[in-house]
Motif scaffolding. Structure first.
Motif, PDB file in Angstrom:
ATOM      1  N   GLY A 284      -1.388 -22.040  22.042  1.00 51.59           N
ATOM      2  CA  GLY A 284      -2.519 -21.146  21.851  1.00 51.59           C
ATOM      3  C   GLY A 284      -2.205 -19.873  21.100  1.00 51.59           C
ATOM      4  N   GLY A 285      -1.064 -19.834  20.432  1.00 46.75           N
ATOM      5  CA  GLY A 285      -0.637 -18.581  19.819  1.00 46.75           C
ATOM      6  C   GLY A 285      -0.837 -18.480  18.334  1.00 46.75           C
ATOM      7  N   ALA A 286      -1.831 -19.206  17.785  1.00 45.21           N
ATOM      8  CA  ALA A 286      -2.019 -19.202  16.333  1.00 45.21           C
ATOM      9  C   ALA A 286      -2.224 -17.786  15.802  1.00 45.21           C
ATOM     10  CB  ALA A 286      -3.196 -20.088  15.951  1.00 45.21           C
ATOM     11  N   SER A 287      -3.041 -16.996  16.472  1.00 50.02           N
ATOM     12  CA  SER A 287      -3.303 -15.640  15.987  1.00 50.02           C
ATOM     13  C   SER A 287      -2.043 -14.779  16.049  1.00 50.02           C
ATOM     14  CB  SER A 287      -4.416 -14.987  16.816  1.00 50.02           C
ATOM     15  OG  SER A 287      -5.668 -15.555  16.494  1.00 50.02           O
ATOM     16  N   MET A 288      -1.233 -14.959  17.091  1.00 50.62           N
ATOM     17  CA  MET A 288       0.024 -14.213  17.177  1.00 50.62           C
ATOM     18  C   MET A 288       0.970 -14.624  16.051  1.00 50.62           C
ATOM     19  SD  MET A 288       1.011 -13.810  21.173  1.00 50.62           S
ATOM     20  CE  MET A 288      -0.173 -13.249  22.396  1.00 50.62           C
ATOM     21  N   ARG A 289       0.981 -15.920  15.748  1.00 45.37           N
ATOM     22  CA  ARG A 289       1.858 -16.391  14.662  1.00 45.37           C
ATOM     23  C   ARG A 289       1.402 -15.832  13.315  1.00 45.37           C
ATOM     24  NH1 ARG A 289       1.680 -21.027  17.991  1.00 45.37           N
ATOM     25  NH2 ARG A 289       0.033 -22.069  16.779  1.00 45.37           N
ATOM     26  N   VAL A 290       0.096 -15.758  13.102  1.00 44.95           N
ATOM     27  CA  VAL A 290      -0.433 -15.169  11.859  1.00 44.95           C
ATOM     28  C   VAL A 290       0.021 -13.718  11.725  1.00 44.95           C
ATOM     29  CG1 VAL A 290      -2.534 -14.404  10.677  1.00 44.95           C
ATOM     30  CG2 VAL A 290      -2.425 -16.695  11.663  1.00 44.95           C
ATOM     31  N   VAL A 291      -0.136 -12.953  12.801  1.00 48.61           N
ATOM     32  CA  VAL A 291       0.256 -11.542  12.767  1.00 48.61           C
ATOM     33  C   VAL A 291       1.754 -11.407  12.505  1.00 48.61           C
ATOM     34  CG1 VAL A 291       0.432  -9.404  14.102  1.00 48.61           C
ATOM     35  CG2 VAL A 291      -1.643 -10.800  14.257  1.00 48.61           C
ATOM     36  N   ALA A 292       2.556 -12.225  13.190  1.00 49.43           N
ATOM     37  CA  ALA A 292       4.014 -12.154  13.030  1.00 49.43           C
ATOM     38  C   ALA A 292       4.428 -12.485  11.604  1.00 49.43           C
ATOM     39  CB  ALA A 292       4.695 -13.096  14.018  1.00 49.43           C
ATOM     40  N   ASP A 293       3.897 -13.580  11.075  1.00 49.05           N
ATOM     41  CA  ASP A 293       4.252 -13.977   9.704  1.00 49.05           C
ATOM     42  C   ASP A 293       3.798 -12.932   8.694  1.00 49.05           C
ATOM     43  OD1 ASP A 293       4.781 -16.395   7.608  1.00 49.05           O
ATOM     44  OD2 ASP A 293       3.007 -15.236   7.053  1.00 49.05           O
ATOM     45  N   HIS A 294       2.551 -12.509   8.798  1.00 51.29           N
ATOM     46  CA  HIS A 294       1.990 -11.600   7.798  1.00 51.29           C
ATOM     47  C   HIS A 294       2.635 -10.219   7.853  1.00 51.29           C
ATOM     48  CE1 HIS A 294      -0.540 -14.869   7.080  1.00 51.29           C
ATOM     49  NE2 HIS A 294      -1.744 -14.337   7.190  1.00 51.29           N
ATOM     50  N   SER A 295       3.141  -9.833   9.017  1.00 58.16           N
ATOM     51  CA  SER A 295       3.821  -8.534   9.101  1.00 58.16           C
ATOM     52  C   SER A 295       5.102  -8.552   8.270  1.00 58.16           C
ATOM     53  CB  SER A 295       4.134  -8.187  10.557  1.00 58.16           C
ATOM     54  OG  SER A 295       5.059  -9.105  11.121  1.00 58.16           O
ATOM     55  N   VAL A 341       3.824  -3.584  14.395  1.00 58.10           N
ATOM     56  CA  VAL A 341       4.484  -4.877  14.213  1.00 58.10           C
ATOM     57  C   VAL A 341       5.373  -4.836  12.978  1.00 58.10           C
ATOM     58  CG1 VAL A 341       4.147  -7.374  14.105  1.00 58.10           C
ATOM     59  CG2 VAL A 341       2.433  -5.951  15.231  1.00 58.10           C
ATOM     60  N   VAL A 342       4.859  -4.242  11.905  1.00 56.56           N
ATOM     61  CA  VAL A 342       5.641  -4.105  10.669  1.00 56.56           C
ATOM     62  C   VAL A 342       6.899  -3.274  10.928  1.00 56.56           C
ATOM     63  CG1 VAL A 342       5.635  -3.127   8.339  1.00 56.56           C
ATOM     64  CG2 VAL A 342       3.669  -4.448   9.144  1.00 56.56           C
ATOM     65  N   ASP A 343       6.780  -2.246  11.736  1.00 59.48           N
ATOM     66  CA  ASP A 343       7.944  -1.410  12.069  1.00 59.48           C
ATOM     67  C   ASP A 343       9.021  -2.239  12.775  1.00 59.48           C
ATOM     68  OD1 ASP A 343       9.367   0.958  12.037  1.00 59.48           O
ATOM     69  OD2 ASP A 343       8.481   1.727  13.877  1.00 59.48           O
ATOM     70  N   ARG A 344       8.585  -3.170  13.611  1.00 64.87           N
ATOM     71  CA  ARG A 344       9.544  -4.057  14.284  1.00 64.87           C
ATOM     72  C   ARG A 344      10.268  -4.944  13.273  1.00 64.87           C
ATOM     73  NH1 ARG A 344      13.265  -4.742  17.904  1.00 64.87           N
ATOM     74  NH2 ARG A 344      13.053  -6.523  19.304  1.00 64.87           N
ATOM     75  N   VAL A 345       9.548  -5.400  12.266  1.00 63.42           N
ATOM     76  CA  VAL A 345      10.165  -6.204  11.200  1.00 63.42           C
ATOM     77  C   VAL A 345      11.242  -5.389  10.494  1.00 63.42           C
ATOM     78  CG1 VAL A 345       9.769  -7.353   8.979  1.00 63.42           C
ATOM     79  CG2 VAL A 345       8.111  -7.621  10.847  1.00 63.42           C
ATOM     80  N   ILE A 346      10.925  -4.146  10.173  1.00 65.90           N
ATOM     81  CA  ILE A 346      11.884  -3.271   9.484  1.00 65.90           C
ATOM     82  C   ILE A 346      13.131  -3.074  10.339  1.00 65.90           C
ATOM     83  CG2 ILE A 346      12.248  -0.918   8.616  1.00 65.90           C
ATOM     84  CD1 ILE A 346       9.245  -0.893   7.884  1.00 65.90           C
ATOM     85  N   GLU A 347      12.918  -2.871  11.621  1.00 63.57           N
ATOM     86  CA  GLU A 347      14.044  -2.687  12.547  1.00 63.57           C
ATOM     87  C   GLU A 347      14.934  -3.924  12.587  1.00 63.57           C
ATOM     88  OE1 GLU A 347      14.693  -2.299  17.375  1.00 63.57           O
ATOM     89  OE2 GLU A 347      12.770  -1.691  16.510  1.00 63.57           O
ATOM     90  N   LEU A 348      14.320  -5.113  12.591  1.00 64.26           N
ATOM     91  CA  LEU A 348      15.067  -6.360  12.737  1.00 64.26           C
ATOM     92  C   LEU A 348      15.767  -6.786  11.446  1.00 64.26           C
ATOM     93  CD1 LEU A 348      12.435  -8.365  14.808  1.00 64.26           C
ATOM     94  CD2 LEU A 348      14.662  -7.559  15.646  1.00 64.26           C
ATOM     95  N   MET A 349      15.163  -6.492  10.277  1.00 63.39           N
ATOM     96  CA  MET A 349      15.665  -7.034   9.012  1.00 63.39           C
ATOM     97  C   MET A 349      16.223  -5.969   8.082  1.00 63.39           C
ATOM     98  SD  MET A 349      12.903 -10.089   8.317  1.00 63.39           S
ATOM     99  CE  MET A 349      14.086 -11.033   7.342  1.00 63.39           C
TER     100      MET A 349
END
Length: 897
Positions: A284-295, A341-349
């Motif tokens: 049921g996490g399609a919307s979460m996956r969209v947000v994660a990928d697009h961030s 969410v984007v800030d988390r991406v920056i932190e991780l990558m």
């Protein structure tokens, strides 16, 4: 090595593996392809090596390895609509690759691939299969690759032959091409297969189900096709281009069935889950996956200089971000959240891609700004969709018009796929064909893909291949004179042997002091002289249509020139000096803006001309006059320091490590020029610059304005140009002071006093006008009619000044004591109507705003206001009498009700 490697460990293991085997580790190129107008985004690892494969560019290595950031979300390569609903589709992904430019070929490529997946990654050989080209269209099957895989120990029954679609690669209809070979990993027969569900047999590696997962593609670039459908010609130096998606490799190594279950996404999904207060589930996490990928896509695109807009790359980014925000609202995230969410991406990558951390402040600000803007758009769009769907429900319709989708898309910036999703959720379909037709019509009127990259003419490509790069003499000594040989003459796209007096042609020399337009700096002008001064060509411009080639646009004014002639070259040195001063000033301006406005400031374009400089930069609000003064003070202070400018040639990676600033959109080679105009400013730059900061003379900002969302523009002047500008301002100041009979120092006080006096006089004139217009008000009141016990007066006056009409309406309302007054007039061909009502009739249900709206329809306009006073206007002043007469009818209707 441990089996459960993290994605970061896999990335490093891959790069290290090939480094140890003689490959140069090359940094990922930008997601915006440099000098390649055929691509929207970098979508494969080989993009940055395209010219190397074709022989148009030479590098000091013949083997390379990269982890290339890629985006497929627009144009031909578009996976956007599948993202979030499948296990593998992404907008942003990383492509691991190893490349050979005429060095090793199939034998080594296959051996490297098998060794890495089986030994370095430790994947089970029994779960691996490979494919080779089966031979089609007159092209023989790849027996060589088949035998090489067998030599590595791959069972022959697991070396499968597939066709042209799967196992033959081409750059396009023409160009390098060749068979390819894929490595597949068996995930398990328990994965559902649509073929089996339909009563058929699973096609194994060739099936679309996920039982067998392609993890690596090895392209054997061994042919070239000169023309579409022409026979293939063997390349003299066959090459290797491979690509392994990090996300897929990670899922296999970590034993996951979905890329979203790997550590590349789990931490991002955890952030989304925490923000919305809901657990993540695969089902049921399609919307979460969209947000994660697009961030991830948003973080990398913005850090590479792309900004949300309504065209080209910016529109794709906007669509990605808005799709993520829409899915966030479905998760209950009604406040601005995406930047977190984007800030988390920056932190991780950020460790693997330092540009993320360098751009962090700006990236997050862009995300905040875009989401805030879109949430307003979303509300407007949802309201319009609600209205249209309500109409359909009433009429029994089931399909939302493509015109409505186009209106939402074009006028409100509402992504069409969101309209489709919302309509689908409520049981309606969408006329996408009509929408696509309208979209195509718009595209025909105005090409939606705009880019500053220059189209690369085949002639120039052939010239640089044949002649090699032009040696630039402009860096040495004075750098404005030299000697060279004419290598080519071009007229209207055709090579010529000779140019004579009156001809306008392009000259290509082996050496030149003329700077070809590049990096925002305009091309030089000057003269080319030959035959002992008997032949003269005026250089009108110098361009760099392809990397390394300088083309001189000239008019032959005396004699003639032939290919092979030795010539003397001379740049207009005074013009060059002005250009150098302006170019160096842009570097100092860039640094000053970072210090005053913040480190998020990035150059977004520039023009360096002899008479001015233009500098575009990222910032979300207008700079205040005080901030601009601070910028000017900093730049002029550095100019007065008269610091010695320094230029160093060094490796790109070393330059970046030294802190040199790279400009977005510029294509850099392995070695770069690092320019330090002042110790405060060090940038990568191929342009020409002053020798000392003091040579700039004076710096003056002429204007600061907005050119796009989040992009500001400064136009500035230096040296004599700046001095002339200041003097012009002084002249205007003195002239204004003389007109007001004061001094420049006291001018502002005199202007304030004059403005105050003008307002006073305007008020008195208005009072006189109102009195004059209402002098006969007693006669006007006699014309009032009795309508349902109320006095109603509708009259036309000559003056249609808004303030005068309002004053008249107030006075007449006071004198009528109980009733409604309407006054109409004409101004510049337009009708103006004012309606005023006394308090007692308002209490009885009379509403001036409602009355004036109905009256406005008569003159083709609109209006509104409060219950006791309202105003309207319309273009058809000839219908004003009808509009005024309507008042009596409207009041009668209200009274009757």
């Amino acid at each position: 090595m441990p089996s459960a490697l993290t994605a970061s460990q896999i990335r490093e293991a891959f790069l290290k593996f090939f480094e140890e085997r003689g490959h140069r580790r090359v940094a990922s190129s930008s997601l915006v392809p440099a000098n390649d107008p055929t691509l929207l985004f970098t979508n494969a690892g080989m993009v940055q090596f395209k010219d190397v494969f074709t022989g148009r560019e030479k590098r000091d290595y013949s083997r390379a390895t990269t982890s290339q950031k890629c985006v497929r979300a627009g144009g031909k390569h578009n996976d956007l609509d599948n993202v979030g609903y499948t296990a593998r589709h992404h907008t942003f992904f990383e492509m691991l690759g190893n490349f050979s430019f005429g060095d090793y070929f199939k034998s080594d490529a296959i051996a490297y691939g098998w060794e890495f997946v089986t030994k370095t990654l430790g994947l089970d050989k029994e779960r691996l299969a490979v494919t080779v080209f089966n031979g089609e269209g007159g092209i023989p099957w790849d027996e060589e690759a088949f035998e090489l895989w067998a030599k590595q120990g791959v069972p022959r029954e697991r070396i499968l032959k597939l066709g042209y679609k799967d196992n033959f690669w081409a750059m396009g209809d023409t160009g390098p091409c060749g068979p390819c070979s894929e490595i597949h990993y068996h995930q398990g027969n328990d994965i559902p297969c649509a073929e089996e569900a339909a009563g058929k047999k699973c096609q194994g590696v060739a099936c679309d189900c996920d039982r067998w997962l392609e993890i690596w593609n090895l392209v054997f670039m061994q042919f070239e096709r000169k023309e579409k459908d022409a026979p293939l010609i063997p390349l003299p130096k066959p090459s290797i281009d491979t690509g392994a998606g990090l996300e897929r490799i990670a899922s296999v190594v970590q034993g996951k069935r979905s890329n979203y279950e790997t550590d590349l996404f789990q931490n991002i999904l955890a952030t989304v889950s925490e923000l919305c207060g809901k657990p993540y589930t695969q089902e049921g996490g399609a919307s979460m996956r969209v947000v994660a990928d697009h961030s991830r896509a948003a973080a990398f695109l913005i850090s590479d200089g792309v900004q949300p807009s309504n065209e080209g790359r910016g529109y794709v980014l906007r669509r990605i971000m808005r799709r993520a925000i829409r899915h966030g609202t479905r998760l209950g995230l009604d406040d601005v959240f995406f930047f977190k969410v984007v800030d988390r991406v920056i932190e991780l990558m950020g460790d693997a891609y330092p540009e993320l951390r360098e751009s962090r402040t700006f990236v997050l600000e862009v995300c905040r700004h875009e989401e805030g803007s879109f949430r307003q758009t979303l509300n407007r769009g949802l309201k319009l969709i609600d209205e249209e769907l309500a109409k359909l429900q009433k009429t029994g319709g089931k399909e939302l018009s493509g015109d409505v989708v186009f209106l939402l898309h074009g006028t409100y910036g509402f992504p069409w796929d969101l309209t489709q999703i919302i309509a689908g959720e409520r049981g309606f379909s969408v006329d996408m064909k009509r929408f696509e037709d309208l979209l195509q019509q718009e595209a025909d009127r105005n090409d939606p893909f705009k880019t500053s990259d220059k189209a690369i003419g085949e002639l120039y490509l052939k010239l640089v291949e044949k002649l090699g790069p032009t040696e630039f003499l402009g860096y040495e000594g004075e750098g404005h004179e030299g000697e060279g040989s004419i290598r080519a003459i071009v007229k209207n796209g055709v090579e010529m042997a000779e140019a004579t007096r009156g001809d306008r042609v392009e000259l290509v020399l082996d050496r030149t002091p003329f700077y070809g337009e590049s990096g925002g700096q305009v091309g030089d002008t000057g003269r080319i002289v030959g035959h002992g001064g008997k032949s003269v060509a005026q250089v009108k411009d110098a361009q760099r249509p392809v990397s390394g080639l300088v083309v001189h646009s000239v008019e032959v004014t005396e004699g003639s020139f032939k290919v092979g002639d030795m010539v003397q070259t001379g740049v207009d040195n005074e013009r060059r000096k002005s250009i150098r001063a302006n170019h160096s000033a842009t570097h100092l301006l860039h640094k000053a803006l970072k210090l005053v406005l913040g480190e998020h400031v990035k150059q977004a374009g520039s023009v360096v001309a002899p008479d001015y400089l233009r500098f575009d930069f990222s910032h979300f609000s207008a700079a205040t006059p005080e901030q601009l003064e601070q910028v000017e003070d900093l730049v002029n202070g550095w100019i007065r320091d008269n610091a010695s400018a320094e230029t160093r040639v060094m490796k790109l990676e070393d330059a970046k490590k030294s802190g040199a600033v790279a400009m977005f959109g510029e294509k850099y080679g392995e070695t770069v020029r690092v320019v330090t105009v002042h110790p405060e400013s060090t940038e990568l730059c191929g342009g020409t610059h002053v020798r000392r900061s003091g040579d700039i003379g004076l710096f003056k900002i002429a204007s600061e304005s907005s050119v796009a969302s989040g992009i500001r523009r400064i136009v500035a002047l230096t040296g004599v140009g700046a001095l002339q500008y200041v003097r012009e301002q002084e002249h205007e100041l003195r002239r204004a002071a003389e007109l007001l009979k004061t001094t420049p120092k006291e001018l502002s006080k005199r202007v304030e006093a004059t403005q105050k006096r003008v307002k006073e006089l305007e008020r008195k004139v208005e009072e006189v006008s109102v009195k004059a217009q209402t002098a006969g008000s007693k006669d006007l009141l006699d014309q009032a009619r009795d309508v349902n016990g109320m006095k109603v007066l509708a009259t036309r006056v000559d003056s249609a000044d808004d303030n005068v009409l309002r004053g008249m309406a107030d006075q007449l309302r006071d004198r009528i004591r109980s009733g409604v007054v309407a006054i109409g007039g004409e101004k510049d061909g337009r009708a103006i109507i004012l309606v005023a009502a006394t308090k007692d009739v308002v209490a009885k249900g009379i509403n001036a705003g409602a009355l004036v709206r109905e009256m406005a329809k008569e003159v083709g306009g609109k209006g509104g206001g409060k219950a006791d006073m309202a105003q309207a206007g319309g273009p058809d002043a000839a219908k004003l009498p009808a509009a005024l007469d309507k008042l009596y009818e409207l009041v009668k209707g209200v009274g009757a009700a």
